[in-house]
Motif scaffolding. Structure first.
Motif, mmCIF file in Angstrom:
data_model
loop_
_atom_site.group_PDB
_atom_site.id
_atom_site.type_symbol
_atom_site.label_atom_id
_atom_site.label_comp_id
_atom_site.label_asym_id
_atom_site.label_seq_id
_atom_site.Cartn_x
_atom_site.Cartn_y
_atom_site.Cartn_z
ATOM 1 N N MET A 87 0.846 -1.184 0.000
ATOM 2 C CA MET A 87 0.000 0.000 0.000
ATOM 3 C C MET A 87 0.885 1.238 0.000
ATOM 4 O O MET A 87 1.905 1.302 0.665
ATOM 5 C CB MET A 87 -0.899 -0.012 1.230
ATOM 6 N N SER A 88 0.473 2.236 -0.745
ATOM 7 C CA SER A 88 1.214 3.477 -0.845
ATOM 8 C C SER A 88 1.088 4.277 0.445
ATOM 9 O O SER A 88 0.062 4.246 1.128
ATOM 10 C CB SER A 88 0.674 4.305 -2.015
ATOM 11 N N ILE A 89 2.135 5.034 0.765
ATOM 12 C CA ILE A 89 2.074 5.857 1.974
ATOM 13 C C ILE A 89 1.159 7.067 1.775
ATOM 14 O O ILE A 89 0.772 7.717 2.733
ATOM 15 C CB ILE A 89 3.485 6.328 2.396
ATOM 16 N N PHE A 90 0.813 7.359 0.510
ATOM 17 C CA PHE A 90 -0.052 8.491 0.216
ATOM 18 C C PHE A 90 -1.526 8.111 0.128
ATOM 19 O O PHE A 90 -2.374 8.986 -0.010
ATOM 20 C CB PHE A 90 0.377 9.155 -1.089
ATOM 21 N N ALA A 91 -1.828 6.838 0.169
ATOM 22 C CA ALA A 91 -3.209 6.388 0.031
ATOM 23 C C ALA A 91 -4.025 6.785 1.256
ATOM 24 O O ALA A 91 -3.577 6.679 2.390
ATOM 25 C CB ALA A 91 -3.243 4.878 -0.147
ATOM 26 N N ARG A 92 -5.223 7.267 0.991
ATOM 27 C CA ARG A 92 -6.154 7.630 2.065
ATOM 28 C C ARG A 92 -7.470 6.932 1.759
ATOM 29 O O ARG A 92 -8.396 7.538 1.220
ATOM 30 C CB ARG A 92 -6.318 9.137 2.120
ATOM 31 N N PRO A 93 -7.570 5.649 2.089
ATOM 32 C CA PRO A 93 -8.727 4.855 1.649
ATOM 33 C C PRO A 93 -10.063 5.308 2.237
ATOM 34 O O PRO A 93 -11.094 5.084 1.629
ATOM 35 C CB PRO A 93 -8.380 3.441 2.096
ATOM 36 N N HIS A 94 -10.066 5.946 3.392
ATOM 37 C CA HIS A 94 -11.329 6.309 4.028
ATOM 38 C C HIS A 94 -11.707 7.769 3.788
ATOM 39 O O HIS A 94 -12.719 8.228 4.276
ATOM 40 C CB HIS A 94 -11.257 6.034 5.530
ATOM 41 N N TYR A 95 -10.895 8.489 3.035
ATOM 42 C CA TYR A 95 -11.180 9.901 2.790
ATOM 43 C C TYR A 95 -12.133 10.057 1.614
ATOM 44 O O TYR A 95 -12.002 9.411 0.583
ATOM 45 C CB TYR A 95 -9.890 10.670 2.485
ATOM 46 N N MET A 96 -13.113 10.919 1.775
ATOM 47 C CA MET A 96 -14.017 11.271 0.697
ATOM 48 C C MET A 96 -14.263 12.772 0.791
ATOM 49 O O MET A 96 -14.645 13.278 1.854
ATOM 50 C CB MET A 96 -15.330 10.498 0.814
ATOM 51 N N SER A 97 -14.022 13.485 -0.302
ATOM 52 C CA SER A 97 -14.154 14.939 -0.276
ATOM 53 C C SER A 97 -15.604 15.347 -0.051
ATOM 54 O O SER A 97 -16.536 14.573 -0.253
ATOM 55 C CB SER A 97 -13.655 15.546 -1.586
ATOM 56 N N ASP A 98 -15.772 16.612 0.350
ATOM 57 C CA ASP A 98 -17.118 17.135 0.585
ATOM 58 C C ASP A 98 -17.941 17.122 -0.697
ATOM 59 O O ASP A 98 -19.138 16.826 -0.678
ATOM 60 C CB ASP A 98 -17.046 18.562 1.130
ATOM 61 N N ALA A 99 -17.295 17.437 -1.808
ATOM 62 C CA ALA A 99 -18.006 17.451 -3.090
ATOM 63 C C ALA A 99 -18.485 16.047 -3.461
ATOM 64 O O ALA A 99 -19.624 15.867 -3.905
ATOM 65 C CB ALA A 99 -17.103 18.005 -4.180
ATOM 66 N N THR A 100 -17.638 15.053 -3.255
ATOM 67 C CA THR A 100 -18.015 13.673 -3.566
ATOM 68 C C THR A 100 -19.141 13.210 -2.659
ATOM 69 O O THR A 100 -20.087 12.553 -3.113
ATOM 70 C CB THR A 100 -16.803 12.740 -3.425
ATOM 71 N N GLN A 101 -19.067 13.564 -1.397
ATOM 72 C CA GLN A 101 -20.141 13.206 -0.463
ATOM 73 C C GLN A 101 -21.461 13.845 -0.887
ATOM 74 O O GLN A 101 -22.514 13.205 -0.858
ATOM 75 C CB GLN A 101 -19.779 13.646 0.949
#
Length: 71
Positions: free
Chosen positions: A1-15
């Motif tokens: 897994m990449s150190i830059f990956a943020r699997p649980h992040y979802m932007s406000d626009a996407t939400q």
């Protein structure tokens, strides 16, 4: 897994978009219909060839009017 990956992040626009699509499931069909209204049209290639052939070459400096000789 990449150190830059943020699997649980979802932007406000996407939400917001996901919430809007959940509340209004007909939006996808309306978007496709709206796109078909203006953009998804058959292309007449022969007509485009005529347009290209009729094109007039642009002057090197477009703002220059035809110069008067001797000035």
């Amino acid at each position: 897994m990449s150190i830059f990956a943020r699997p649980h992040y979802m932007s406000d626009a996407t939400q917001f978009i996901n919430q809007l699509k959940t509340q209004h499931p007909e939006l996808d069909a309306q978007q496709v219909a709206g796109r078909a209204l203006l953009w998804d049209k058959p292309v007449d290639h022969a007509l485009w060839k005529e347009f290209d052939a009729a094109e007039v070459a642009q002057k090197p400096y477009v703002y220059q009017t035809n110069p008067i000789p001797g000035l």
